[in-house]
Design a protein around this motif. Structure first.
Motif, PDB file in Angstrom:
ATOM      1  N   GLY A 161       0.798  -1.215   0.000  1.00 17.19           N
ATOM      2  CA  GLY A 161       0.000   0.000   0.000  1.00 17.19           C
ATOM      3  C   GLY A 161       0.833   1.268   0.000  1.00 17.19           C
ATOM      4  O   GLY A 161       0.349   2.336  -0.367  1.00 17.19           O
ATOM      5  N   ALA A 162       2.108   1.180   0.404  1.00 21.76           N
ATOM      6  CA  ALA A 162       2.977   2.360   0.475  1.00 21.76           C
ATOM      7  C   ALA A 162       4.161   2.244  -0.477  1.00 21.76           C
ATOM      8  O   ALA A 162       5.173   2.908  -0.300  1.00 21.76           O
ATOM      9  N   LEU A 163       4.015   1.415  -1.521  1.00 21.54           N
ATOM     10  CA  LEU A 163       5.153   1.166  -2.399  1.00 21.54           C
ATOM     11  C   LEU A 163       5.560   2.410  -3.187  1.00 21.54           C
ATOM     12  O   LEU A 163       6.736   2.610  -3.490  1.00 21.54           O
ATOM     13  N   SER A 164       4.608   3.261  -3.533  1.00 20.74           N
ATOM     14  CA  SER A 164       4.968   4.472  -4.267  1.00 20.74           C
ATOM     15  C   SER A 164       5.834   5.390  -3.411  1.00 20.74           C
ATOM     16  O   SER A 164       6.785   6.008  -3.898  1.00 20.74           O
ATOM     17  N   ALA A 165       5.516   5.503  -2.122  1.00 27.74           N
ATOM     18  CA  ALA A 165       6.345   6.311  -1.222  1.00 27.74           C
ATOM     19  C   ALA A 165       7.719   5.674  -1.045  1.00 27.74           C
ATOM     20  O   ALA A 165       8.749   6.363  -1.025  1.00 27.74           O
ATOM     21  N   LEU A 166       7.753   4.346  -0.929  1.00 21.20           N
ATOM     22  CA  LEU A 166       9.028   3.653  -0.821  1.00 21.20           C
ATOM     23  C   LEU A 166       9.847   3.843  -2.090  1.00 21.20           C
ATOM     24  O   LEU A 166      11.075   3.996  -2.039  1.00 21.20           O
ATOM     25  N   GLY A 167       9.170   3.858  -3.248  1.00 19.43           N
ATOM     26  CA  GLY A 167       9.874   4.050  -4.506  1.00 19.43           C
ATOM     27  C   GLY A 167      10.625   5.366  -4.566  1.00 19.43           C
ATOM     28  O   GLY A 167      11.651   5.480  -5.239  1.00 19.43           O
ATOM     29  N   LEU A 168      10.128   6.385  -3.840  1.00 18.52           N
ATOM     30  CA  LEU A 168      10.810   7.673  -3.807  1.00 18.52           C
ATOM     31  C   LEU A 168      12.176   7.578  -3.142  1.00 18.52           C
ATOM     32  O   LEU A 168      13.058   8.411  -3.382  1.00 18.52           O
ATOM     33  N   LEU A 169      12.366   6.576  -2.277  1.00 20.10           N
ATOM     34  CA  LEU A 169      13.665   6.365  -1.633  1.00 20.10           C
ATOM     35  C   LEU A 169      14.571   5.474  -2.471  1.00 20.10           C
ATOM     36  O   LEU A 169      15.741   5.289  -2.132  1.00 20.10           O
ATOM     37  N   LEU A 170      14.031   4.899  -3.544  1.00 16.26           N
ATOM     38  CA  LEU A 170      14.793   3.967  -4.366  1.00 16.26           C
ATOM     39  C   LEU A 170      15.163   4.534  -5.729  1.00 16.26           C
ATOM     40  O   LEU A 170      15.970   3.953  -6.443  1.00 16.26           O
ATOM     41  N   THR A 171      14.534   5.645  -6.116  1.00 12.33           N
ATOM     42  CA  THR A 171      14.760   6.193  -7.446  1.00 12.33           C
ATOM     43  C   THR A 171      15.972   7.108  -7.472  1.00 12.33           C
ATOM     44  O   THR A 171      16.479   7.529  -6.421  1.00 12.33           O
ATOM     45  N   ASP A 172      16.444   7.414  -8.675  1.00 13.84           N
ATOM     46  CA  ASP A 172      17.607   8.273  -8.864  1.00 13.84           C
ATOM     47  C   ASP A 172      17.172   9.678  -9.275  1.00 13.84           C
ATOM     48  O   ASP A 172      16.066   9.894  -9.759  1.00 13.84           O
ATOM     49  N   VAL A 173      18.080  10.626  -9.102  1.00 10.27           N
ATOM     50  CA  VAL A 173      17.901  11.962  -9.684  1.00 10.27           C
ATOM     51  C   VAL A 173      18.110  11.806 -11.193  1.00 10.27           C
ATOM     52  O   VAL A 173      19.090  11.196 -11.625  1.00 10.27           O
ATOM     53  N   ARG A 174      17.167  12.337 -11.989  1.00 13.56           N
ATOM     54  CA  ARG A 174      17.229  12.032 -13.425  1.00 13.56           C
ATOM     55  C   ARG A 174      16.679  13.175 -14.264  1.00 13.56           C
ATOM     56  O   ARG A 174      15.762  13.883 -13.856  1.00 13.56           O
ATOM     57  N   SER A 175      17.280  13.337 -15.459  1.00 11.38           N
ATOM     58  CA  SER A 175      16.761  14.288 -16.438  1.00 11.38           C
ATOM     59  C   SER A 175      16.971  13.706 -17.829  1.00 11.38           C
ATOM     60  O   SER A 175      17.874  12.881 -18.038  1.00 11.38           O
ATOM     61  N   ASP A 176      16.122  14.119 -18.778  1.00 12.62           N
ATOM     62  CA  ASP A 176      16.179  13.605 -20.144  1.00 12.62           C
ATOM     63  C   ASP A 176      16.413  14.749 -21.122  1.00 12.62           C
ATOM     64  O   ASP A 176      15.842  15.837 -20.980  1.00 12.62           O
ATOM     65  N   PHE A 177      17.237  14.476 -22.141  1.00 13.94           N
ATOM     66  CA  PHE A 177      17.559  15.473 -23.150  1.00 13.94           C
ATOM     67  C   PHE A 177      17.319  14.859 -24.529  1.00 13.94           C
ATOM     68  O   PHE A 177      17.618  13.677 -24.749  1.00 13.94           O
ATOM     69  N   SER A 178      16.783  15.652 -25.444  1.00 11.03           N
ATOM     70  CA  SER A 178      16.473  15.118 -26.774  1.00 11.03           C
ATOM     71  C   SER A 178      16.609  16.220 -27.811  1.00 11.03           C
ATOM     72  O   SER A 178      16.538  17.408 -27.504  1.00 11.03           O
ATOM     73  N   ARG A 179      16.804  15.807 -29.075  1.00 12.76           N
ATOM     74  CA  ARG A 179      16.798  16.747 -30.192  1.00 12.76           C
ATOM     75  C   ARG A 179      16.510  15.995 -31.473  1.00 12.76           C
ATOM     76  O   ARG A 179      17.064  14.912 -31.713  1.00 12.76           O
TER      77      ARG A 179
END
Length: 703
Positions: A474-492
């Protein structure tokens, strides 16, 4: 003391995870959401969790990440900012013309959504850039300034700028941004060449308009939350999750709020991928079932699949995001008979209020009521006893439908479960079978309040053999915030042939049919390398501005490919390192395999075009949680209870053991049929199935 906090805000509850890096201890907490001011529940909930966790304050928090649906809700409810648009002369109506398709092909009465910018606020400027970046008609500065003043007088809060071919030559848009700042200081400005430097002008226009529309609201919300956390003593930079499954600083999110439209569901996918991969199951299908909808996604080799965008309520949004498919099937989905007398379930939902009939406020039969009638769900209470349940109200609601069908109440309830299971199975086939993946090769990871309850029947419907239920789904989305990375995407976008001897097709801003002229000579490895070098440089600047240490940095290259003459692309990974002829050959081989998997054929001899180049950049977080969530004291030696549960496989009601999830130690084996209850969900183990608690306290079910 070093504490890490993840907060996921939902419509009903706000879930908070706290990880104490010194004690290697993880705690989960739930508080009621405050929709009128989501930040209040966040600050109050974190403060309460810090008190119950045994000390520490906001000043001890070294990492704070937050998932929110503020932007998504503003789009769906059309409560964003009053927005103006400046675009190339002759293109003001593109926002309404779109792709010229009806929302539903055979419904002549179907209405398109109202444009986020009304026609009187869509102003044109005289300018024209050709497909190759040369200027055909220069900007008229006096005219542009006059149009900006008109928007200011109309009381707009945000200005979107989208000029033709700005992804090739962004100079004109940058001039407009500077003049807006001079003529209209304080306006929120969004440039398409920054938000989405890709071709297809309608999608680029729609995306930049959505970004501007959301900007003031999202910026205001994040600013208030940042100030509130600061007053409490938070010294670290807070982060917010994006649709791509990563997190960024509040400041970056304020600039690109359109990248947050799938902020909520994305972290659940990331959390599920991390937990399942750690348990030895890198290929999985996530199944997030809540009260109103179900979100499903496919993860291969531990990496969630990504997408370049979606249509949200009829509006094109193009930005990097996890490939998540949503269907209107949840615990609150209402069952009814259609005009032909057939049983239908969803997409209409009873919502949080009045909710399912068993909540005591409504009388509509829902999926939750069906499970209460069948006693798969506890017929007396939810949430570990905090919420009482009225089983007779569920029987009356389902009984009304049963009378119309001429069936028993139990058979009608089981029919509701079968129909909603079929709806969810179709959603999973969209992200698996329709994209060349066999769901039988994957492990199902259910989460959300209703996911584990329906996982066994859904897996059986799809032929899947293994289910992994996290300890605190039930709290996996909140837990996922502690498991994810800082990320950004670039495209052209840079259209070019990808192999020697291939002449480029004519491609313009609108798509494959617009004239862009001949690219001339064959493309070289140097052309590809030059585009990636530009994107790598953008990623490097982002690393520096985000203070990401060198050892934590990572990048991934991708390119959108198609056969010449096609108008849709497949995204293919591009090998890391120096761009060589060998790496190009590898990409072409991978494209042929992907095309055959997606469409059933490949044309190895046909010319291939590279269309849009992409670079994903991330900074790996440190101190990821490794312990199991602590949601209360674990009962010692508690014996399972018994409850009669309706199981059609066994011909009716059958006495089943009901286990307390918190009392199950690693290595515990449960033979089906059985029920596993916990505060935030219930898990059904079907007859003939076996469930075992693994070393990470996941419940692994083998059908």
């Amino acid at each position: 003391m070093a504490l890490r906090i993840g907060v996921d805000t939902g419509g009903t509850f706000t879930d908070i995870c706290l990880y104490d890096t010194e004690r290697n201890e993880l705690r989960v907490f739930k508080v009621s959401s405050t929709p009128e001011d989501p930040g209040k529940a966040i600050i109050d909930g974190v403060a309460e969790l810090l008190r119950t966790a045994g000390g520490g304050g906001f000043g001890d928090i070294s990492y704070f990440a937050h998932g929110t649906t503020v932007g998504t809700n503003a789009l769906l409810t059309e409560t964003g900012a009053r927005t103006g648009l400046l675009t190339t002369r002759g293109f003001r109506d593109l926002l309404e013309l779109a792709r010229g398709r009806r929302p539903r092909l055979y419904d002549l009465q179907a209405d398109k959504p109202a444009p986020l910018v009304p026609r009187d606020l869509r102003l044109e400027v005289t300018e024209r850039v050709r497909h190759d970046g040369t200027v055909r008609t220069p900007l008229d500065e006096d005219e542009v300034r006059e149009q900006i003043r008109r928007l200011r007088e109309q009381g707009v809060e945000a200005v979107a700028v989208c000029l033709l071919y700005s992804y090739v030559l962004p100079d004109h848009e940058r001039h407009l941004a500077r003049w807006i700042e001079e003529e209209f200081p304080g306006a929120y400005v969004s440039l398409s060449s920054e938000v989405l430097p890709e071709f297809r002008e309608y999608e680029r226009l729609s995306t930049v308009v959505a970004n501007a529309y959301l900007g003031p609201k999202v910026s205001g919300y994040l600013a208030r939350l940042r100030e509130g956390l600061g007053r409490k003593g938070l010294a670290t930079q807070p982060y917010v999750t994006q649709s791509n499954g990563g997190v960024v600083s509040f400041a970056e999110a304020e600039k690109y709020p359109v990248r947050m439209v799938l902020s909520g569901p994305s972290t659940g996918v990331v959390g599920a991928a991390r937990l399942a991969t750690a348990a030895g199951h890198p290929d999985l299908i996530t199944f997030d079932m809540g009260g109103t909808s179900t979100d499903v996604s496919l993860v291969r080799d531990g990496t969630p699949r990504t997408s370049s965008g979606l249509d949200l309520d009829g509006r094109a949004i193009r930005t990097a995001m996890l490939d998540i498919h949503t269907v209107g099937a949840g615990g609150g989905s209402v069952a009814r008979l259609d005009s032909g007398g057939l049983l239908k379930v969803g997409p209409k939902s009873a919502g949080a209020f009045p909710g399912p009939a068993c909540y005591g406020h409504g009388d509509l039969p829902t999926v939750t009521d069906a499970n209460v009638v069948l006693q798969v769900l506890n017929p007396e209470y939810f949430l570990g006893g905090r919420m009482k349940i009225d089983r007779e109200a569920s029987r009356r609601a389902v009984g009304t439908l049963a009378a119309e069908l001429g069936l028993s109440v139990e058979d009608t309830a089981q029919g509701i479960i079968r129909v909603v299971t079929a709806n969810m199975a179709r959603a999973i086939r969209v992200i698996s079978v329709q994209r060349g993946h066999d769901p039988r090769d994957y492990v199902m990871v259910p989460f959300g309040g209703a996911g584990p309850l329906h996982a066994s029947r859904l897996a059986a419907e799809l032929g899947m053999k293994t289910i992994l239920v996290p300890e605190s789904p039930g709290a996996l989305s909140a837990l996922g915030l502690l498991l994810t990375d800082v990320r950004s995407d670039f495209s052209r976008t840079a259209v070019m042939p990808l192999a020697s001897g291939m002449a480029t097709a004519s491609v313009g801003d609108a798509g494959a049919d617009s004239s862009a002229g001949d690219a001339g000579a064959d493309s070289s490895v140097g052309d590809v390398a030059a585009v990636f070098a530009e994107l790598d440089a953008q990623a490097e600047r982002w690393f520096e501005s985000s203070d990401i240490d060198e050892p934590a940095r990572g990048t991934r290259r991708q390119v959108d490919l198609r056969y010449a003459g096609q108008n849709h692309e497949l995204t293919i990974d591009f090998p890391a390192g120096q761009v060589t002829a060998e790496s190009v050959v590898t990409v072409l081989d991978d494209f042929a395999a992907a095309h055959e998997r997606a469409y059933g054929y490949a044309n190895p001899g046909n010319p291939v075009q590279a269309v849009t180049f992409r670079v994903q950049a991330w900074g790996e977080i440190d101190a990821r949680p490794s312990s199991s969530p602590v949601v209360g004291a674990r009962p010692e030696g508690e014996q399972p209870r018994k409850r009669a549960v309706y199981l059609p496989e066994l011909g009716g009601f059958h006495e089943c053991l009901v286990h307390d999830r918190a009392a199950l130690a690693p290595g515990t084996v449960i033979e089906g049929p059985a029920i596993v209850e916990q505060m935030d969900t219930t898990t059904l183990v079907l007859p003939g199935s076996t469930a075992k608690v693994d070393a990470q306290r996941n419940l692994v079910i083998h059908l």
